[in-house]
Design a protein around this motif. Structure first.
Motif, PDB file in Angstrom:
ATOM      1  N   LYS A  38      40.029  95.512  40.618  1.00 43.39           N
ATOM      2  CA  LYS A  38      40.016  96.651  41.537  1.00 43.39           C
ATOM      3  C   LYS A  38      39.128  96.377  42.742  1.00 43.39           C
ATOM      4  O   LYS A  38      38.188  95.585  42.679  1.00 43.39           O
ATOM      5  N   ALA A  42      39.054 100.687  49.944  1.00 43.04           N
ATOM      6  CA  ALA A  42      40.519 100.770  49.965  1.00 43.04           C
ATOM      7  C   ALA A  42      41.089  99.657  50.837  1.00 43.04           C
ATOM      8  O   ALA A  42      40.664  99.503  51.993  1.00 43.04           O
ATOM      9  N   LYS A  44      43.693  99.133  52.661  1.00 43.58           N
ATOM     10  CA  LYS A  44      44.238  99.447  53.983  1.00 43.58           C
ATOM     11  C   LYS A  44      43.173  99.841  55.002  1.00 43.58           C
ATOM     12  O   LYS A  44      43.467  99.930  56.192  1.00 43.58           O
ATOM     13  N   THR A  45      41.932 100.078  54.536  1.00 48.52           N
ATOM     14  CA  THR A  45      40.850 100.409  55.473  1.00 48.52           C
ATOM     15  C   THR A  45      39.968  99.207  55.779  1.00 48.52           C
ATOM     16  O   THR A  45      39.041  99.317  56.588  1.00 48.52           O
ATOM     17  N   SER A  66      36.335  93.152  50.125  1.00 52.27           N
ATOM     18  CA  SER A  66      36.062  94.584  49.947  1.00 52.27           C
ATOM     19  C   SER A  66      34.655  94.801  49.395  1.00 52.27           C
ATOM     20  O   SER A  66      33.971  95.756  49.786  1.00 52.27           O
ATOM     21  N   GLN A 170      39.137 108.974  53.051  1.00 52.54           N
ATOM     22  CA  GLN A 170      40.363 108.180  52.986  1.00 52.54           C
ATOM     23  C   GLN A 170      40.381 107.278  51.757  1.00 52.54           C
ATOM     24  O   GLN A 170      41.443 106.930  51.246  1.00 52.54           O
ATOM     25  N   MET A 171      39.182 106.913  51.282  1.00 53.15           N
ATOM     26  CA  MET A 171      39.101 105.945  50.186  1.00 53.15           C
ATOM     27  C   MET A 171      38.943 106.564  48.811  1.00 53.15           C
ATOM     28  O   MET A 171      39.348 105.976  47.810  1.00 53.15           O
ATOM     29  N   ASP A 174      41.813 106.668  46.247  1.00 60.80           N
ATOM     30  CA  ASP A 174      42.689 105.501  46.168  1.00 60.80           C
ATOM     31  C   ASP A 174      42.643 104.914  44.754  1.00 60.80           C
ATOM     32  O   ASP A 174      41.571 104.570  44.251  1.00 60.80           O
ATOM     33  N   GLU A 176      43.329 102.100  43.688  1.00 56.68           N
ATOM     34  CA  GLU A 176      42.904 100.699  43.620  1.00 56.68           C
ATOM     35  C   GLU A 176      41.397 100.523  43.711  1.00 56.68           C
ATOM     36  O   GLU A 176      40.888  99.410  43.623  1.00 56.68           O
ATOM     37  N   ILE A 177      40.667 101.632  43.865  1.00 52.70           N
ATOM     38  CA  ILE A 177      39.217 101.572  44.032  1.00 52.70           C
ATOM     39  C   ILE A 177      38.507 101.603  42.674  1.00 52.70           C
ATOM     40  O   ILE A 177      38.921 102.304  41.753  1.00 52.70           O
ATOM     41  N   GLN A 182      34.275 105.223  43.422  1.00 49.72           N
ATOM     42  CA  GLN A 182      34.827 106.562  43.632  1.00 49.72           C
ATOM     43  C   GLN A 182      33.780 107.638  43.350  1.00 49.72           C
ATOM     44  O   GLN A 182      33.658 108.614  44.084  1.00 49.72           O
TER      45      GLN A 182
END
Length: 296
Positions: A38, A42, A44-45, A66, A170-171, A174, A176-177, A182
């Motif tokens: 993971k 995120a 995409k950010t 990341s 935004q994250m 998600d 995938e985080i 989170q």
């Protein structure tokens, strides 16, 4: 309906703090295992998402990017919240200790102190080193609290909190985080929402009573923050740590990355609307925000 006074706003925020505040040292499970598959931010950010450099990375390298961007974000936040706290302490030296504004300023100071502990523990838990600020920049940063008075304090707080808050939103959900990340983001989002409301209220009230010349000056220098913010979120240290041969070239790729610029625009949208509302979106600042990709 009449506008709430500063003390009335502060009282409302104090009640919110009583109902929903956290002690991250005990409210987050720091022993929870990390999921090796993971992300920490995120995908995409991420600053390099969608670039040629990104396409050449395997999943392990992307996850490491990341991790390092997450640590860079937290390291920057620790410095920022340290400066805000110094500004808040100087602010309450000159306010009525009986007022709700003073009480909420001290409450926010406590929140920010706990956030700094939370960020430090998160950096340690994800197994990375914090990103150090170069000595010359540290000298400048240590001087900033001396000038954080009145509207300057609330503007500095808002500039540091608002864009990052939107990025975290935004994250946070998600899938995938990392679950640990989170949880850190959710705690920060809940408490920062009150801090942002406090800063915006302070700005509204002070700008309304501000001489026109001062408002014009402020409105046209605020865009400089965008340059600083963009540099902070595309720190070459991050790219060096993941093994890219030319970190400066990677930074340039990130700054030109349309995917990342879209993330920036989404993060800045709320603050841009607020600046327009209170008359703090000057022509020069708007040109700077557009040039670096925060505005269309």
């Amino acid at each position: 309906m009449s506008e709430l006074s500063r003390d009335e706003v502060s009282n409302r925020l104090l009640k919110g703090s009583v109902k929903r505040s956290y002690i991250p040292v005990v409210d987050i499970d720091w022993e929870a295992p990390l999921d090796e598959d993971k992300f920490f931010v995120a995908p995409k950010t991420l600053s390099l998402y969608g670039t040629d450099l990104w396409l050449r990375m395997d999943r392990r390298q992307r996850i490491e990017l990341s991790r390092q961007e997450f640590v860079n974000m937290l390291s920057t936040a620790i410095w920022f919240e340290n400066i805000v706290n110094q500004g808040l302490l100087r602010h309450v030296m000159h306010t009525d200790p009986r007022s709700s504004e003073t009480h909420y300023s001290l409450t926010e100071l406590g929140d920010e102190t706990r956030h700094m502990v939370m960020f430090g523990k998160a950096i340690k838990r994800v197994g990375a080193k914090p990103v150090r600020v170069p000595l010359a920049q540290r000298v400048v940063l240590n001087m900033i609290p001396l000038f954080l008075r009145g509207s300057g304090l609330w503007l500095f707080a808002l500039l540091g909190e608002d864009i990052t808050d939107e990025l975290q939103r935004q994250m946070a959900e998600d899938p995938e985080i990392q679950p640990l990340v989170q949880r850190v983001l959710r705690v920060h989002i809940i408490e920062e929402a009150r801090h942002i409301s406090f800063a915006r209220d302070g700005i509204r009230k002070r700008v309304a009573a501000m001489p026109r010349w001062r408002r014009v000056v402020l409105a046209n220098v605020l865009g400089l923050h965008g340059i600083v913010n963009q540099q902070a979120f595309t720190n070459p240290v991050v790219y060096r740590r993941i093994g890219l041969p030319d970190p400066k070239a990677a930074q340039r790729a990130a700054m030109a990355n349309e995917n990342f610029r879209l993330v920036q625009r989404r993060c800045f949208a709320g603050m841009a609307e607020f600046f327009e509302e209170v008359g703090l979106m000057g022509r020069l600042s708007k040109a700077i925000w557009k040039k670096i990709g925060y505005l269309d």
